[in-house]
Design an enzyme around this catalytic site. Sequence first.
Site, PDB file in Angstrom:
ATOM      1  N   SER A 265       0.661  -1.118  -0.085  1.00 51.61           N
ATOM      2  CA  SER A 265       0.004   0.174   0.099  1.00 51.61           C
ATOM      3  C   SER A 265       0.869   1.213  -0.007  1.00 51.61           C
ATOM      4  O   SER A 265       2.640   1.037  -0.019  1.00 51.61           O
ATOM      5  CB  SER A 265      -0.761   0.036   1.498  1.00 51.61           C
ATOM      6  OG  SER A 265      -0.129   0.140   2.400  1.00 51.61           O
ATOM      7  N   LYS A 266       0.203   2.498  -0.427  1.00 53.81           N
ATOM      8  CA  LYS A 266       1.333   3.630  -0.687  1.00 53.81           C
ATOM      9  C   LYS A 266       1.701   3.682   1.204  1.00 53.81           C
ATOM     10  O   LYS A 266       2.993   4.207   0.765  1.00 53.81           O
ATOM     11  CB  LYS A 266      -0.251   4.441  -0.319  1.00 53.81           C
ATOM     12  CG  LYS A 266       0.609   5.625  -0.252  1.00 53.81           C
ATOM     13  CD  LYS A 266      -0.164   7.693  -1.285  1.00 53.81           C
ATOM     14  CE  LYS A 266      -0.271   8.393  -0.584  1.00 53.81           C
ATOM     15  NZ  LYS A 266       0.736   8.951   0.329  1.00 53.81           N
ATOM     16  N   ARG A 267       0.644   3.113   1.877  1.00 51.88           N
ATOM     17  CA  ARG A 267       1.098   3.866   3.920  1.00 51.88           C
ATOM     18  C   ARG A 267       2.785   2.832   3.792  1.00 51.88           C
ATOM     19  O   ARG A 267       3.458   2.913   4.304  1.00 51.88           O
ATOM     20  CB  ARG A 267      -0.048   2.758   5.000  1.00 51.88           C
ATOM     21  CG  ARG A 267      -0.502   3.669   5.370  1.00 51.88           C
ATOM     22  CD  ARG A 267      -0.549   3.718   6.665  1.00 51.88           C
ATOM     23  NE  ARG A 267      -0.412   2.991   7.331  1.00 51.88           N
ATOM     24  CZ  ARG A 267      -1.691   2.331   7.241  1.00 51.88           C
ATOM     25  NH1 ARG A 267      -2.555   2.347   7.144  1.00 51.88           N
ATOM     26  NH2 ARG A 267      -1.794   0.664   8.407  1.00 51.88           N
ATOM     27  N   ASN A 290       3.859  14.335  -3.440  1.00 53.51           N
ATOM     28  CA  ASN A 290       3.787  12.714  -3.093  1.00 53.51           C
ATOM     29  C   ASN A 290       4.595  11.965  -4.661  1.00 53.51           C
ATOM     30  O   ASN A 290       5.016  12.695  -5.744  1.00 53.51           O
ATOM     31  CB  ASN A 290       3.169  11.222  -4.126  1.00 53.51           C
ATOM     32  CG  ASN A 290       2.425  10.896  -2.407  1.00 53.51           C
ATOM     33  OD1 ASN A 290       1.921  10.968  -1.362  1.00 53.51           O
ATOM     34  ND2 ASN A 290       0.858  12.078  -3.310  1.00 53.51           N
TER      35      ASN A 290
END
Length: 512
Positions: A265-267, A290
């Site tokens: 995930s982006k996390r 980002n």
Amino acid sequence: MENKVRVRFAPSPTGPLHIGGVRTALYNYLYARKMGGDFVLRIEDTDQSRYVPGAEAYIFEALKWLGITPDESPQQDGGFGPYRQSERKEMYRQYADKLLEEGKAYYAFDTQEELTAMRERLKAARVVSPQYNAVTRTSMKNSLTLPQDKVQARINSGEPYVIRIKVPHKEEIRLNDQIRGWVMVHSASLDDKVLLKSDGMPTYHLANIVDDHLMKITHVIRGEEWLPSAPLHVLLYQYLGWEDTMPTFAHLPLILKPDGNGKLSKRDADKNGFPIFPLNWEDPTTKELNVGYKESGYLPEAMINFLAFLGWNPGTHEEMFSLEALIEAFSIQRIGKSGTKFDIQKARWFNQQYIKQKSNTELAAYLKDDVHQNGIEAEQGMLEQIVEQLKERVTYPGDFWKEGQYFFFPPKQYDVKVVSKKWNEDAVAVLLRFKEKLSEQRALDGDLVRSLFQESVEELSLKPGKVMQAVRVAITGVGAGPDLMQIIAILGASEVAHRIDQAIDQLSTHVS
Ligand code: GLU
């Protein structure tokens, strides 16, 4: 004759393209090229509520950067357009109507509250995943339960409705996925999914099937998260009478977190300090920036090579594959079933390899930009010599400037550890003698510098290893780097003499 292979990449413009989406695009592209087929880019923008401005442009830019060029797209008509689903709205309705007429779909008038109440009721009765299905539809407000005239009256009065697929009660749905093998699902486990929404827009499911059919798509290569929807899609092909031309499915394995526990995930990317998006993306609402792979210094050819190996392998130990070589080697058969761990170290390694492969002229261009931006003039020849020395040590193009500071500035400080261990009278004596010898030369090269250094050390009856690091720290400020003799040759005798004087002056208190 077999039909021409036609594949599609069908992102929704609901945000920036994720690295997993890029991999899906790449596999589609490789397959199309390999088979001499067409690669279609279709924008699936039927969910107006999730539309994000800039996301579509971002998809185009990202693919362009990587050289994943579509044959057909909203920007390039190939006779199957429009390529944006929002512009195809009129096409979907007729198929929903056909399904209605044939009793394979029905109108449903349930309000949000009624749907919630139904789910609550089922949950209270310990139904794990409550669904609008063959059982529950019999007690809801739809054209299966209401008399026909009532249905018509509701529609005429403008009451909002959706059209749902009527999933058969007890049937086995099978599909032969190119990667997963046979997948069998009992229809009782499927929802009567909405096909047409109350705003007249199709849902993903209907639009996807209609478009794949009308666009003559032969292979659907997409992420594993769509595997649960595939049986419903098969059912739709059957209902619409398109079974004979149903595309072949290939669901790509998940890209996993670096530790292998679940989907990347982006996390995870944020936490581990690596990008998740191909290009910079500024969130239009939060304004959060980002940083992309491109802006972090990844070369497109390295990204392509890296992404190709996230789920596929050539079956040999060879790892370096250009886009052309990937096209040659690619096959769906060699895509793995199980998820692949995302390993950013591997991406860095590929980047290093591709940097090393570039000519000094190309690499000097990167350095030149940074040098100019810092207001420094440097000759092309010198820049090329510098990158030649540094290219084994860099990961990103920006590292030439970062790592090579000492080529442009005398040390501002000296590595304390090296100084305390290695700086002594012997080192100073060697430096003075070495400086002397250098100044007698008209031009320097690495070999000449090396022999002058040898002579200086030998004349003082010392060993090169004893003083080498001190000489390095005097000239560069740091304890490690590429061949020091080459650095000296590039800097030239007078700059080196100046640096030796500066070091002796500033480090005099350390002399033991
Ligand atoms: N629009 C879907 C997505 O965003 C496409 C899924 C598919 O390829 O069928 O991923």
